[in-house]
Design a protein around this motif. Structure first.
Motif, short mmCIF file in Angstrom:
data_model
loop_
_atom_site.label_atom_id
_atom_site.label_comp_id
_atom_site.label_asym_id
_atom_site.label_seq_id
_atom_site.Cartn_x
_atom_site.Cartn_y
_atom_site.Cartn_z
N UNK A 68 17.67 -3.85 -9.07
CA UNK A 68 17.43 -5.29 -8.97
C UNK A 68 17.03 -5.67 -7.55
N UNK A 69 17.67 -5.06 -6.57
CA UNK A 69 17.33 -5.36 -5.17
C UNK A 69 15.95 -4.83 -4.82
N UNK A 70 15.56 -3.70 -5.42
CA UNK A 70 14.21 -3.18 -5.18
C UNK A 70 13.17 -4.13 -5.76
N UNK A 71 13.46 -4.69 -6.94
CA UNK A 71 12.55 -5.67 -7.54
C UNK A 71 12.45 -6.90 -6.65
N UNK A 72 13.60 -7.35 -6.14
CA UNK A 72 13.62 -8.57 -5.35
C UNK A 72 12.96 -8.41 -4.00
N UNK A 73 13.19 -7.26 -3.34
CA UNK A 73 12.73 -7.11 -1.95
C UNK A 73 11.47 -6.27 -1.81
N UNK A 74 11.04 -5.58 -2.87
CA UNK A 74 9.83 -4.75 -2.78
C UNK A 74 8.77 -5.20 -3.79
N UNK A 75 9.14 -5.25 -5.07
CA UNK A 75 8.16 -5.55 -6.11
C UNK A 75 7.62 -6.97 -6.00
N UNK A 76 8.52 -7.95 -5.98
CA UNK A 76 8.06 -9.34 -5.93
C UNK A 76 7.28 -9.67 -4.66
N UNK A 77 7.73 -9.26 -3.47
CA UNK A 77 6.88 -9.50 -2.28
C UNK A 77 5.55 -8.77 -2.36
N UNK A 78 5.51 -7.62 -3.03
CA UNK A 78 4.27 -6.85 -3.12
C UNK A 78 3.22 -7.52 -3.99
N UNK A 79 3.63 -8.31 -4.96
CA UNK A 79 2.67 -8.98 -5.84
C UNK A 79 2.62 -10.48 -5.57
N UNK A 80 3.20 -10.92 -4.46
CA UNK A 80 3.28 -12.35 -4.17
C UNK A 80 1.90 -12.98 -4.04
N UNK A 81 0.98 -12.30 -3.37
CA UNK A 81 -0.36 -12.86 -3.18
C UNK A 81 -1.09 -13.04 -4.51
N UNK A 82 -0.91 -12.09 -5.41
CA UNK A 82 -1.54 -12.21 -6.73
C UNK A 82 -0.94 -13.38 -7.50
N UNK A 83 0.37 -13.53 -7.40
CA UNK A 83 1.04 -14.64 -8.08
C UNK A 83 0.52 -15.98 -7.56
N UNK A 84 0.38 -16.10 -6.26
CA UNK A 84 -0.07 -17.36 -5.66
C UNK A 84 -1.50 -17.68 -6.07
N UNK A 85 -2.38 -16.68 -6.04
CA UNK A 85 -3.78 -16.91 -6.41
C UNK A 85 -3.89 -17.35 -7.87
N UNK A 86 -3.18 -16.66 -8.76
CA UNK A 86 -3.24 -17.02 -10.18
C UNK A 86 -2.59 -18.38 -10.44
N UNK A 87 -1.57 -18.71 -9.67
CA UNK A 87 -0.94 -20.03 -9.83
C UNK A 87 -1.89 -21.14 -9.38
N UNK A 88 -2.60 -20.91 -8.29
CA UNK A 88 -3.58 -21.91 -7.83
C UNK A 88 -4.66 -22.11 -8.88
N UNK A 89 -5.16 -21.02 -9.45
CA UNK A 89 -6.17 -21.12 -10.50
C UNK A 89 -5.62 -21.83 -11.73
N UNK A 90 -4.36 -21.57 -12.02
CA UNK A 90 -3.73 -22.22 -13.17
C UNK A 90 -3.60 -23.73 -12.94
#
Length: 327
Positions: free
Chosen positions: A230-252
């Protein structure tokens, strides 16, 4: 410096900036880059032509929003009325109903549908059995290829009050039937669940690709530091895809006024018209059926303007928080 050392060319180049030689060198450099990547540009050519033909060229037709457009007179000879159609639209008693329904459906999609592919991709990324992972990914991706007509038909079969499968199960278990399709209170959430079931699989593919681009050494370092999954997801996975999340959210957010005509039109009925009537169905009813082209063009222009404002505002907000944003 003597007067003789100052040539007319040097004065000309000093006054007007770059010399013709530098301009030719820059043009040649650009041509070399284009020639070097010619196959990539050729690959992008169909997409470029699509946007030019179906997105940019039709923008010329927006001028009819300021005219009393007549198909016989054409755009050039139709009478100009300025903002008359916009005043009529904003003064219409249906405007606030349309705005409420559209924003409610869009808000539910952002709150419930948008996080769903992120959650699915993270869960699939944690699966170590590759065959099971591929089967699940195929199953959730398959509904994306179904049309809204098929999904509406499946919904009527499953949720119908008289012969629906779900209501038959409820009666068998001793519960009362639920009017899923004719209850205004259930209409918005039903549309959101349909959207999740149909389109979440496509978004999952995008986020899985983003997760695959994360450096594996980051996970190894987190394991050495004693981080749990869970900590790996929180501190590695989510920060690693943060830019993709933000771009898709802006488009949404740019599509906040566009909730999808087909889905709402097919699932709507007279019983739920108070919650199912949105800008898209309003444009269809008044523009296509009643032939009010100029009036409905003003509605479409209003939707596009709101989407543009949302994209610019969301992108600026992302920049303020130190993210890359869309542009």
């Amino acid at each position: 410096m003597s007067k003789a050392s100052i040539s007319p060319d040097s004065i000309l180049h000093g006054k007007r900036g770059k010399s013709p030689t530098k301009s030719r060198m820059k043009s040649k450099q650009i041509m070399n880059i284009v020639f070097r990547d010619r196959f990539l540009y050729l690959l992008a050519l169909p997409g470029i032509l699509f946007f030019i033909i179906f997105k940019y060229v039709p923008m010329w037709g927006l001028v009819i929003a300021f005219q009393n457009y007549s198909p016989y007179a054409g755009i050039l000879k139709s009478d100009w009325v300025g903002l008359e159609h916009f005043a009529r639209f904003f003064g219409n008693e249906d405007f606030y109903l349309l705005l409420r329904n559209t924003l409610a459906i869009s808000t539910l999609n952002i709150l419930l549908f948008f996080p769903a592919p992120i959650l699915f991709s993270i869960m699939l990324n944690e699966v170590r059995h590759m065959v099971f992972k591929r089967v699940v990914q195929t199953v959730i991706y398959f509904p994306y290829f179904l049309s809204w007509v098929i999904i509406a038909g499946l919904s009527f079969i499953m949720l119908g009050q008289s012969e629906g499968v779900v209501n038959a199960i409820l009666v068998f278990l001793g519960f009362d039937k639920i009017a899923f399709l004719t209850s205004p209170g259930l209409f918005w959430i039903m549309l959101t669940l349909q959207t999740i079931w149909k389109d979440a699989g496509f978004g999952t593919v995008i986020f899985l690709a983003a997760i695959a681009g994360i450096d594996p050494t980051l996970y190894e370092a987190a394991k050495m530091d004693g981080a749990s999954r869970l900590k790996q997801i929180r501190h590695v996975t989510l920060p690693g895809i943060r830019n993709v999340i933000i771009v898709l959210l802006i488009l949404r957010l740019g599509d906040v006024m566009d909730v999808g005509f087909e889905q709402v039109f097919l699932m709507g009925s007279a019983a739920v018209s108070n919650v199912s009537d949105v800008f898209d169905t309003y444009v269809y009813r008044n523009g296509i059926l009643n032939g009010e082209f100029s009036y409905t063009a003003s509605v479409g222009l209003f939707k596009s303007f709101v989407g543009l404002i949302m994209v610019v505002a969301a992108n600026k907000l992302a920049k303020m928080f130190g993210q890359d944003g869309l542009y």
